[in-house]
Design an enzyme around this catalytic site. Structure first.
Site, PDB file in Angstrom:
ATOM      1  N   HIS A  13       0.861  -1.204   0.000  1.00  0.00           N
ATOM      2  CA  HIS A  13       0.000   0.000   0.000  1.00  0.00           C
ATOM      3  C   HIS A  13       0.887   1.241   0.000  1.00  0.00           C
ATOM      4  O   HIS A  13       1.499   1.571   1.019  1.00  0.00           O
ATOM      5  CB  HIS A  13      -0.907   0.025   1.236  1.00  0.00           C
ATOM      6  N   HIS A  15       1.379   5.450  -1.774  1.00  0.00           N
ATOM      7  CA  HIS A  15       0.936   6.572  -2.619  1.00  0.00           C
ATOM      8  C   HIS A  15       2.154   7.138  -3.328  1.00  0.00           C
ATOM      9  O   HIS A  15       3.045   7.692  -2.679  1.00  0.00           O
ATOM     10  CB  HIS A  15       0.279   7.667  -1.762  1.00  0.00           C
ATOM     11  N   LYS A  99      -9.784  -0.375  -5.217  1.00  0.00           N
ATOM     12  CA  LYS A  99      -9.729   0.347  -3.946  1.00  0.00           C
ATOM     13  C   LYS A  99     -11.067   0.978  -3.602  1.00  0.00           C
ATOM     14  O   LYS A  99     -11.635   1.732  -4.397  1.00  0.00           O
ATOM     15  CB  LYS A  99      -8.668   1.448  -4.057  1.00  0.00           C
ATOM     16  N   HIS A 136     -10.289   1.151   2.405  1.00  0.00           N
ATOM     17  CA  HIS A 136     -10.043   2.196   3.404  1.00  0.00           C
ATOM     18  C   HIS A 136     -11.232   2.116   4.358  1.00  0.00           C
ATOM     19  O   HIS A 136     -12.297   2.640   4.073  1.00  0.00           O
ATOM     20  CB  HIS A 136      -9.928   3.575   2.750  1.00  0.00           C
ATOM     21  N   HIS A 174      -4.227  -0.578   6.144  1.00  0.00           N
ATOM     22  CA  HIS A 174      -3.751   0.246   7.254  1.00  0.00           C
ATOM     23  C   HIS A 174      -4.650   0.150   8.497  1.00  0.00           C
ATOM     24  O   HIS A 174      -5.237   1.125   8.942  1.00  0.00           O
ATOM     25  CB  HIS A 174      -3.534   1.706   6.845  1.00  0.00           C
ATOM     26  N   LEU A 219      -4.523   9.292   8.021  1.00  0.00           N
ATOM     27  CA  LEU A 219      -5.812   8.628   8.165  1.00  0.00           C
ATOM     28  C   LEU A 219      -5.689   7.169   7.756  1.00  0.00           C
ATOM     29  O   LEU A 219      -5.042   6.886   6.743  1.00  0.00           O
ATOM     30  CB  LEU A 219      -6.883   9.327   7.308  1.00  0.00           C
ATOM     31  N   ASP A 247       1.572   2.764   3.504  1.00  0.00           N
ATOM     32  CA  ASP A 247       0.713   3.946   3.361  1.00  0.00           C
ATOM     33  C   ASP A 247       1.539   5.231   3.337  1.00  0.00           C
ATOM     34  O   ASP A 247       1.078   6.290   3.763  1.00  0.00           O
ATOM     35  CB  ASP A 247      -0.354   4.011   4.463  1.00  0.00           C
TER      36      ASP A 247
HETATM   37  C1  NCD Z   1      -3.534   9.271   2.036  1.00  0.00           C
HETATM   38  C2  NCD Z   1      -3.133  10.292   0.979  1.00  0.00           C
HETATM   39  O1  NCD Z   1      -2.567  11.318   1.330  1.00  0.00           O
HETATM   40  O2  NCD Z   1      -3.340  10.021  -0.218  1.00  0.00           O
HETATM   41  N1  NCD Z   1      -3.437   9.871   3.326  1.00  0.00           N
HETATM   42  C3  NCD Z   1      -3.301   9.200   4.498  1.00  0.00           C
HETATM   43  O3  NCD Z   1      -3.361   9.840   5.532  1.00  0.00           O
HETATM   44  N2  NCD Z   1      -3.086   7.919   4.548  1.00  0.00           N
HETATM   45  C4  NCD Z   1      -4.894   8.770   1.749  1.00  0.00           C
HETATM   46  C5  NCD Z   1      -5.237   7.535   2.512  1.00  0.00           C
HETATM   47  O4  NCD Z   1      -4.667   6.472   2.279  1.00  0.00           O
HETATM   48  O5  NCD Z   1      -6.107   7.605   3.384  1.00  0.00           O
HETATM   49 ZN    ZN Z   2      -3.233   5.178   1.799  1.00  0.00          ZN
END
Ligand code: NCD
Ligand code: ZN
Length: 348
Positions: A13, A15, A99, A136, A174, A219, A247
């Protein structure tokens, strides 16, 4: 222990963003992990196989020379996703999950799902295609306390969904609570959970140490100490339902240090090192390899890697910031000590 060699891990996971931000953060993930499940929550969400294909090409083009890293793409589920799109994604071969963001739950989730009940055809298609649903798991109902959102979503929405589609593979992403640990541990076959480094290392006090700390805001939000302890116990348990998902979620410094700061912590610069700290704190470094390098691959029905990485016990100071397009990125542990380091030259 002063060094630890393990099979090359994957991040289930992450971003990676797009454009200049992608170019800034991708080298960190590609240096550690052989593959990563790439989140689809771009400002224009990756809702189709065609969009995922384009994004995958941009990620591959941004890889440092010589990197061996495979981005595993995901689709962003919306109220108008079709069963045909699931079949297209499956046939494409490079989409490994779909997702589910409840609409409004987190960064770039406005296009997310408002009513799970209307997507039965999509879930049925995923179930028969063996396409995992990546969740999520937070309720967005207005009256639900921010610290209870995960529990409410799991009990009220996810549990019934898992019963209605008994063959659907689900990753509760997460996870942050003792409740979620119990949920995953006691669930039917085909349900797993990922755990971030920050939720293994911190409780919610980190958000308020001497003042408000925006770089600890993510989050689902950090929870109580007893939740952290339950997550750590799950991670070191050797139960293959629990595996690594950082995450890592970069935001430019100004977007974090703001009157309304974004959720997301950037941990990719030291991901495996941070997990090593957590596992070492529980005297179970021996369980890191299963969590980081075996169980996720097995769940996603992908081969485990053949090569290895080595961590050495060595203090280093994380930089105060990294470049991030035209701005700066404040990493987790900025200016502070990290006690493990990935050995250079560990690449394949
Ligand atoms: C993530 C993001 O910034 O894309 N933020 C986070 O706090 N984890 C989005 C997500 O996975 O909730
Ligand atoms: Zn995430």
């Amino acid at each position: 222990m002063t060094s630890l060699t393990l099979r090359r891990p994957d991040d289930w996971h992450v971003h990676l963003r797009d454009g200049a931000a992608l170019a800034a953060v991708l080298p960190f993930t590609a240096a550690q992990f052989g593959r990563a499940i790439v989140m689809p929550n771009l400002s224009v969400p990756i809702t189709t196989t065609a969009l995922a294909e384009g994004y995958r090409s941009r990620i591959r083009a941004a890889l440092p020379k010589g990197a061996h890293f495979e981005p595993l793409m995901t689709l962003y589920l919306t109220d108008s996703t079709t069963a045909q799109e699931i079949d297209r994604a499956k046939a494409a071969g490079f989409v490994h999950g779909v997702k589910l963001y409840p609409a409004g739950a987190t960064t770039h989730s406005n296009a997310g799902v408002t009513d799970l009940g209307r997507l039965s055809g999509v879930f049925a298609a995923m179930e028969s295609a063996g396409m995992p649903l990546l969740v999520h798991g937070e309720s967005t109902a207005a009256g639900v306390d921010v610290f209870d959102r995960e529990q409410v979503f799991l009990d009220q929405e996810l549990a019934p969904l898992c019963t209605r589609f008994p063959g659907l593979k689900v990753v509760v992403e997460h996870i942050t609570t003792a409740h979620a640990v119990d949920f995953v541990r006691g669930a039917r076959a085909g349900i797993a959970g990922t755990i971030t480094p920050q939720h293994l290392l911190h409780n919610r006090n980190a958000l308020f140490t001497g003042g408000i700390r925006p770089h600890y805001y993510c989050l689902p939000i950090l929870k109580r100490e007893r939740d952290r302890q339950a997550l750590l116990a799950a991670a070191i348990s050797g139960n293959p339902r629990f595996f690594l998902g950082t995450d890592s979620a970069p935001h430019e410094r100004g977007a974090k240090e703001s009157a309304c700061g974004c959720a997301g912590m950037f941990t990719a610069h030291a991901a495996l090192e941070l997990y090593a700290e957590a596992f070492e704190s529980a005297a179970h470094l021996d369980r890191l390899e299963g969590f980081a390098s075996h169980f996720g691959a097995d769940f996603y029905a992908l081969p485990r890697h053949a090569d290895q990485v080595t961590l050495v016990k060595q203090n280093w100071t994380a930089p105060a910031t990294y470049g991030f397009g035209a701005g700066r990125l404040v990493p987790y542990r900025a200016g502070e000590n990290i006690s493990w380091r990935l050995a250079k030259g560990a690449g394949p």
